[in-house]
Design an enzyme around this catalytic site. Sequence first.
Site, PDB file in Angstrom:
ATOM      1  N   ASP A  35       0.469  -1.041   0.070  1.00  0.00           N
ATOM      2  CA  ASP A  35      -0.221  -0.367  -0.181  1.00  0.00           C
ATOM      3  C   ASP A  35       0.822   1.433   0.183  1.00  0.00           C
ATOM      4  O   ASP A  35       2.046   1.407  -0.331  1.00  0.00           O
ATOM      5  CB  ASP A  35      -0.656  -0.112   0.951  1.00  0.00           C
ATOM      6  N   PHE A  36       0.074   2.416   0.355  1.00  0.00           N
ATOM      7  CA  PHE A  36       1.109   3.703   0.304  1.00  0.00           C
ATOM      8  C   PHE A  36       2.717   3.826   1.420  1.00  0.00           C
ATOM      9  O   PHE A  36       2.746   4.640   1.217  1.00  0.00           O
ATOM     10  CB  PHE A  36      -0.112   4.388  -0.026  1.00  0.00           C
TER      11      PHE A  36
END
Length: 162
Positions: A35-36
Amino acid sequence: MDDHGERERLMAGLSGELTSFGHRIMARVYYADTDFSGVVYHARYLEFFERGRSDFLRLAGVHHTELADGKHGEKIVWVVRRMEIDFRGPARIDDILMVDTRTEKISGARIWMGQQLKRGDDVLVEARVEAAIIGESGRPRRFPKEWIEAFLPKGQAGLDAE
């Protein structure tokens, strides 16, 4: 053009290996798995576990394409009925992970498998999966007897098999 055996060497490790307890495969965490924040996105762990189960089946002699072609008298498919997941720690980009898969029990049309995803000796995620096989009608199909020995740990044929 001759590849001088390179293809066979590369293919040898692609599906992991059968072990005394079940199956083991290695996987690398890529950017697309995260994810980020650079941590593996929770749903991606399901994909790592799926690879472990699928390659366990393949090395045990059960191929999805043969099942779909009706090798056992009708087209059959695997379905996950239930999955319990315990997240203990995060995997991160570029980690090398080990996915261990073992059969815990086989009964009727169902199989229960335990899985661990590790980085080194650290267990990051554990899962318990209940899967079944169903026929074209969507109804459960009995687990073929010849599969039972292939899925149980070596030397423990009959372990929890009903």
